[in-house]
Write a protein that holds these residues in place. Sequence first.
Motif, short mmCIF file in Angstrom:
data_model
loop_
_atom_site.label_atom_id
_atom_site.label_comp_id
_atom_site.label_asym_id
_atom_site.label_seq_id
_atom_site.Cartn_x
_atom_site.Cartn_y
_atom_site.Cartn_z
N ARG A 164 -4.85 -27.79 14.40
CA ARG A 164 -4.81 -27.68 15.86
C ARG A 164 -3.50 -27.05 16.32
O ARG A 164 -3.47 -26.17 17.18
N ASP A 165 -2.37 -27.49 15.75
CA ASP A 165 -1.06 -26.97 16.15
C ASP A 165 -0.95 -25.47 15.84
O ASP A 165 -0.37 -24.71 16.63
N ALA A 166 -1.53 -25.05 14.70
CA ALA A 166 -1.51 -23.62 14.37
C ALA A 166 -2.35 -22.83 15.36
O ALA A 166 -1.99 -21.69 15.73
N ALA A 167 -3.47 -23.41 15.82
CA ALA A 167 -4.30 -22.73 16.81
C ALA A 167 -3.57 -22.65 18.15
O ALA A 167 -3.61 -21.62 18.84
N VAL A 168 -2.89 -23.71 18.54
CA VAL A 168 -2.12 -23.72 19.80
C VAL A 168 -1.03 -22.66 19.76
O VAL A 168 -0.78 -21.97 20.76
N ALA A 169 -0.39 -22.50 18.59
CA ALA A 169 0.68 -21.51 18.46
C ALA A 169 0.16 -20.08 18.63
O ALA A 169 0.93 -19.18 18.99
N ASN A 188 -3.24 -22.65 28.79
CA ASN A 188 -4.21 -22.42 27.71
C ASN A 188 -3.90 -23.28 26.49
O ASN A 188 -4.80 -23.80 25.83
N LYS A 189 -2.63 -23.43 26.17
CA LYS A 189 -2.23 -24.27 25.04
C LYS A 189 -2.69 -25.71 25.26
O LYS A 189 -3.15 -26.38 24.33
N ALA A 190 -2.59 -26.18 26.47
CA ALA A 190 -2.99 -27.55 26.78
C ALA A 190 -4.48 -27.75 26.56
O ALA A 190 -4.92 -28.84 26.14
N LYS A 191 -5.27 -26.73 26.82
CA LYS A 191 -6.72 -26.85 26.62
C LYS A 191 -7.08 -26.97 25.14
O LYS A 191 -8.10 -27.57 24.79
N ASP A 219 -15.98 -28.46 25.73
CA ASP A 219 -16.13 -27.27 26.54
C ASP A 219 -14.80 -26.59 26.87
O ASP A 219 -14.77 -25.54 27.51
N LYS A 220 -13.68 -27.16 26.40
CA LYS A 220 -12.39 -26.50 26.59
C LYS A 220 -12.09 -25.50 25.48
O LYS A 220 -11.14 -24.73 25.58
N ILE A 221 -12.90 -25.55 24.40
CA ILE A 221 -12.68 -24.70 23.23
C ILE A 221 -13.98 -23.98 22.91
O ILE A 221 -15.07 -24.52 23.12
N SER A 222 -13.89 -22.77 22.36
CA SER A 222 -15.09 -22.01 22.05
C SER A 222 -15.85 -22.62 20.88
O SER A 222 -15.29 -23.37 20.07
N THR A 223 -17.13 -22.30 20.78
CA THR A 223 -17.93 -22.65 19.60
C THR A 223 -17.62 -21.63 18.53
O THR A 223 -18.40 -20.73 18.24
#
Length: 465
Positions: free
Chosen positions: A334-339, A346-349, A436-440
């Motif tokens: 998750r942290d790598a995706a946020v980065a 957007n990072k918060a989502k 729904d905050k993240i894509s499929t």
Amino acid sequence: MNYKLRSLVAASLTGALMLGVAQQASADSTTDIVNALVAKGVLTEEEGALLTKGREMESVSQAKAMKKASKLKVSDAIDNAELYGDIRVRVEQRNGEDVAGKEQDRTRDRYKLTLGVKTESGNFYTDLALAMGQHGRSDNATFGSASGGSNGSNTKEAAYIKRAMVGYKATDWLALEAGRVANPLYTTQMVWDSDLTFEGLVEKANFKVGDNKFFLTGVQSQYLGDTRKYGGTATTADSISNWIMAFQAGAEVPLADGVKGKAALTYTTYSNNDRAGKFVPAIGSATTLGTNVVGTNNLRTIEIPAELNFSTSGPLSYSLFGDYVKNLDGNDRRDAAVAGISGAANKAKLDSNDDSAWLLGVGINYKAGPKVAKGDWSAKLWYQDVGVYAVDPNAVDSDFMDSKVNMKGVVLKTQYNLQENVFINFAAGHATNKNDKISTAGVAGDLGYNLKSYDLYQLDLTYRF
């Protein structure tokens, strides 16, 4: 008894033995007669033993001849060979709606061919299979399609190597396999598509303690070939192989009269954290799947598949089954995706702990006799919920849920046997996005959308040989 009479009796029995070669019951009767004549002193023990030994040698020769006549001939070194395969025809409809309200309705007629041969030679065995479809998670071809995109060009689908495996039975409980190998893990399609194979080494141990069956499986599979990590310039390269390594321990045990349980614990890790970059899904309102949805970084999972099977005195049996997966490195993934996302909002989502997946279902099976026959049927119904950081998005089922993670929904699969080797399958599934905050996110699949909802219906006719 004089010598001439003994010779006459021996000659008569020899004739009976020769006639008995074709009929085992006659052979057994002849042996009984010989034993009776020895007991009465008509024949000596040496003469009786000589006649009985001759019959036994005849039986062994006959068994060998029948075995050679019945096996598929490959070479004299092969003890046994089995040709197998299937042809499947499918009618399929997929419906999807993305987060922006865009819809797609795909109705396709499809077909699939698998052709393989298994051999045994001493302690060694092989499995070689050809199948259509160059993508690992689908062996289907679509009616009317052509390689150049021109319908009606009569382009034939190519056949690819599905499996190419050499195995060795080290002992009666340990087997080693190498090559392109069928998935040896006890698992579900929530984690591994049923069409996927592994390429590398497999160790399988199976043994019993009383009525309890235990199994241990190790997998070392190279993943999508070599990948290269470049430092500075393209001329300075460190070649780094990417591997999936899985270790599974499980058991199947009787729990009560007519009740058996099966469960396993599987640890899976990916060796190269930088393969294809970092996994980055899209923000939920975006129509794309994400910046990078094939990264296998920070994947170190524990999987627990399990089932309970209930048999009855009649033809019906029932099952309760499930699967649970936890990515031990889910927070790092998750942290790598946020980065990889710009903007604090957007990072918060993306700051969500979707690092687990689970499945729970029930099944019913009707089987009138010990072997599969006409009129047998089965059905399974399950619900699954897959977090976006929980599993490898490159490996999940290409049908349910369209090669994507961050999906939750229900699946129904049924089968009816028209005869022993011909059956009809019907499957249906409905799913929605989990978070729904993240894509499929995942491989584009047949619907390359960031899905809000998804439906799939399939009707198959399969002929197995």
